[in-house]
Design a protein around this motif. Structure first.
Motif, short mmCIF file in Angstrom:
data_model
loop_
_atom_site.label_atom_id
_atom_site.label_comp_id
_atom_site.label_asym_id
_atom_site.label_seq_id
_atom_site.Cartn_x
_atom_site.Cartn_y
_atom_site.Cartn_z
N GLY A 10 0.82 -1.21 0.00
CA GLY A 10 0.00 0.00 0.00
C GLY A 10 0.85 1.26 0.00
N ASP A 11 1.93 1.26 0.78
CA ASP A 11 2.86 2.39 0.77
C ASP A 11 3.44 2.58 -0.62
OD1 ASP A 11 2.55 2.79 3.55
OD2 ASP A 11 4.18 1.39 4.00
N PHE A 12 3.82 1.48 -1.24
CA PHE A 12 4.43 1.57 -2.57
C PHE A 12 3.44 2.14 -3.58
CE2 PHE A 12 4.98 -0.26 -6.81
CZ PHE A 12 6.22 0.26 -7.13
N VAL A 13 2.20 1.68 -3.58
CA VAL A 13 1.22 2.17 -4.55
C VAL A 13 1.04 3.68 -4.38
CG1 VAL A 13 -1.21 2.10 -5.22
CG2 VAL A 13 0.03 -0.03 -4.80
N SER A 53 9.74 -6.94 -7.60
CA SER A 53 8.87 -7.26 -6.46
C SER A 53 7.44 -7.42 -6.97
CB SER A 53 8.95 -6.16 -5.40
OG SER A 53 10.26 -6.10 -4.86
N GLY A 54 7.01 -8.66 -7.12
CA GLY A 54 5.75 -8.97 -7.77
C GLY A 54 4.54 -8.34 -7.10
N LEU A 55 4.47 -8.38 -5.76
CA LEU A 55 3.32 -7.82 -5.07
C LEU A 55 3.22 -6.32 -5.30
CD1 LEU A 55 0.92 -8.17 -3.18
CD2 LEU A 55 2.50 -7.96 -1.24
N TYR A 56 4.34 -5.62 -5.30
CA TYR A 56 4.33 -4.19 -5.58
C TYR A 56 3.76 -3.92 -6.97
CZ TYR A 56 7.45 -3.03 -1.61
OH TYR A 56 8.01 -2.83 -0.39
N LEU A 57 4.26 -4.67 -7.95
CA LEU A 57 3.88 -4.43 -9.33
C LEU A 57 2.42 -4.76 -9.57
CD1 LEU A 57 7.16 -5.89 -10.74
CD2 LEU A 57 6.40 -3.54 -11.13
N SER A 106 0.04 -4.76 -7.38
CA SER A 106 -0.78 -3.77 -6.67
C SER A 106 -0.81 -2.44 -7.41
CB SER A 106 -0.24 -3.58 -5.25
OG SER A 106 -0.29 -4.78 -4.51
N LEU A 107 0.31 -2.04 -8.00
CA LEU A 107 0.35 -0.80 -8.76
C LEU A 107 -0.56 -0.88 -9.98
CD1 LEU A 107 1.63 2.01 -9.33
CD2 LEU A 107 3.38 0.80 -10.65
N LEU A 108 -0.53 -2.02 -10.68
CA LEU A 108 -1.27 -2.15 -11.92
C LEU A 108 -2.75 -2.47 -11.70
CD1 LEU A 108 1.35 -4.08 -14.07
CD2 LEU A 108 0.79 -1.65 -14.17
N HIS A 109 -3.05 -3.24 -10.66
CA HIS A 109 -4.43 -3.71 -10.47
C HIS A 109 -5.05 -3.29 -9.15
CE1 HIS A 109 -4.02 -6.11 -14.06
NE2 HIS A 109 -2.94 -6.67 -13.58
N GLY A 110 -4.32 -2.58 -8.31
CA GLY A 110 -4.84 -2.18 -7.02
C GLY A 110 -4.57 -3.23 -5.96
N LEU A 111 -4.74 -2.83 -4.73
CA LEU A 111 -4.52 -3.76 -3.62
C LEU A 111 -5.63 -4.80 -3.59
CD1 LEU A 111 -3.55 -1.12 -0.93
CD2 LEU A 111 -2.00 -2.74 -2.03
N ARG A 155 10.68 -18.38 -9.01
CA ARG A 155 9.38 -17.94 -8.50
C ARG A 155 8.96 -16.62 -9.15
NH1 ARG A 155 11.88 -19.46 -3.66
NH2 ARG A 155 12.01 -17.30 -2.90
N GLN A 156 9.93 -15.74 -9.37
CA GLN A 156 9.60 -14.48 -10.03
C GLN A 156 9.04 -14.70 -11.43
OE1 GLN A 156 13.59 -12.66 -9.39
NE2 GLN A 156 12.45 -10.84 -8.77
N ARG A 157 9.69 -15.56 -12.21
CA ARG A 157 9.23 -15.79 -13.58
C ARG A 157 7.85 -16.42 -13.58
NH1 ARG A 157 14.18 -17.18 -17.61
NH2 ARG A 157 13.98 -19.33 -16.92
N THR A 158 7.61 -17.33 -12.66
CA THR A 158 6.28 -17.93 -12.56
C THR A 158 5.24 -16.88 -12.22
OG1 THR A 158 7.22 -20.05 -11.86
CG2 THR A 158 4.90 -19.65 -11.34
N PHE A 159 5.54 -16.00 -11.27
CA PHE A 159 4.60 -14.96 -10.86
C PHE A 159 4.30 -14.02 -12.02
CE2 PHE A 159 3.40 -10.84 -9.25
CZ PHE A 159 2.54 -11.13 -8.19
N PHE A 160 5.33 -13.54 -12.69
CA PHE A 160 5.11 -12.59 -13.77
C PHE A 160 4.31 -13.21 -14.91
CE2 PHE A 160 9.36 -10.68 -12.30
CZ PHE A 160 8.71 -9.85 -11.40
N ARG A 161 4.58 -14.49 -15.17
CA ARG A 161 3.86 -15.17 -16.25
C ARG A 161 2.37 -15.28 -15.93
NH1 ARG A 161 6.53 -19.56 -16.12
NH2 ARG A 161 5.01 -20.99 -15.24
N ARG A 162 2.05 -15.52 -14.66
CA ARG A 162 0.66 -15.76 -14.28
C ARG A 162 -0.09 -14.49 -13.90
NH1 ARG A 162 1.84 -21.07 -10.44
NH2 ARG A 162 2.10 -22.58 -12.14
#
Length: 358
Positions: free
Chosen positions: A76-79, A102-106, A108-113, A274-281
């Motif tokens: 939330g701070d990052f967004v 950082s997948g959660l940051y990205l 959340s920025l693109l789709h909201g929390l 894990r990063q590549r899997t997250f970004f792909r999905r």
């Protein structure tokens, strides 16, 4: 939707995303918005591969060194901070280029929390007691049994997230990854073109090995020792990051310094997977197989500029973005040259000129 166009560059650790971001920023009059959860913190320089002062002077950077090492920093701070940085960059007639892994940051920025999932103090206390009795590995095995996708991306030593995922499952009977995956399909908050850069497995592993050796030789242990001596707790959020927790294990936990490089490289390889899997999905990205071939950066910059111009369809860019989002496939495309196979975020290979399915 925020109508300011932004470029987002993601990729696993050591894939070259920072270098690509800098190269495109120079050509496109861009400013970098950091999306690395470790580079947020002051004093965590060596282990985070933070941009040098020379690079930060050449290209404006935002959200680097904005928190003390003992301070927590949430998605939330990052967004909030990234939205403000993007707005400010836009007022200066520059292109915001969000760069990080950082997948959660990205997401959340693109789709909201993501909507808040239920919590239970009773369930949480019971899980902590199980953790004390069984240990992290057994708790991670429990998570893998009920939510394999979450277990794949959460390291067994990240006990906070392991217990949270188990808590959600025990309360709702549903995996936390299902709710997170549904959230990833939400309407985007920004008009964003997302590029994901990767490399052949053997090339990426070689870079990770070299990077781990370079960090240790550059003084990672001394950096962490100074942070701990200044009063930073070894249990601080920043000290749980890859590299920093490995140094803490040596300085506080009694682990051998002789095997530091190998342990760091091993866990970084796992994290990159894990990063590549997250970004792909989770992210609708256009994948590039790095490193960039000679002259490709200029062609890529032209494609980005055209794709982000008013009235352009972002999917037009797939005509120029080859890559292989599935790390289990052989990366046969070679250095990115501006021609070749194109792919959508789900791994389907598209004929040149086609847009990915809506």
């Amino acid at each position: 939707m925020n109508r300011t166009p932004i470029l987002v560059i993601v990729g696993p650790t050591a894939s070259g995303k920072s270098a690509l971001g800098l190269a495109l920023a120079r050509v496109l009059n861009g400013s970098i918005v950091n999306a690395d959860s470790v580079q947020i913190h002051r004093g965590l320089d060596i282990g985070s591969a933070k941009a040098t002062l020379v690079e930060q002077q050449e290209v404006p950077h935002h959200l680097i060194d904005i928190r003390e090492p003992e301070e927590d920093y949430t998605a939330g701070d990052f967004v909030r901070d990234a939205d403000e940085a993007i707005r400010l960059i836009g007022t200066r007639q520059r292109l915001p280029i969000v760069v990080g892994g950082s997948g959660l940051y990205l997401r959340s920025l693109l789709h909201g929390l993501a909507p808040e999932l239920p919590r239970s103090a009773t369930v949480r206390d019971a899980l902590r007691q199980e953790l004390d009795r069984l240990g992290p590995a057994r708790m991670h095995e429990q998570l893998a049994a009920v939510d394999p996708r979450a277990a794949e991306r959460i390291h067994e030593r990240d006990t906070v997230r392991v217990l949270r995922a188990l808590e959600v499952h025990r309360i709702t009977g549903h995996p936390i990854s299902a709710a997170q995956r549904a959230h990833g399909l939400a309407e985007t908050r920004h008009r964003a073109l997302v590029l994901a850069i990767t490399a052949r497995r053997e090339d990426l592993h070689a870079r990770i090995q070299a990077r781990s050796q370079a960090m240790v030789r550059a003084g990672l242990l001394d950096e962490v020792r100074a942070l701990l001596d200044s009063g930073v707790s070894p249990d601080a959020q920043s000290m749980r990051a890859i590299g920093y927790r490995h140094a803490v294990e040596v300085l506080v936990g009694g682990a051998s310094a002789d095997g530091l490089v190998e342990r760091l490289a091993r866990d970084t390889r796992r994290y990159a997977r894990r990063q590549r899997t997250f970004f792909r999905r989770q992210l609708a990205a256009r994948w590039l197989c790095g490193p960039m071939a000679s002259g490709a950066t200029a062609r890529l910059a032209r494609a980005v500029r055209e794709s982000l111009s008013p009235g352009a369809a972002l999917c037009d860019f797939v005509r120029l973005s080859p890559g292989w989002p599935d790390e289990d496939q052989a990366l046969a495309a070679g250095p990115w040259s501006g021609e070749g196979i194109v792919s959508d975020a789900d791994g389907a290979h598209l004929p040149a000129g086609e847009c990915p399915p809506e």
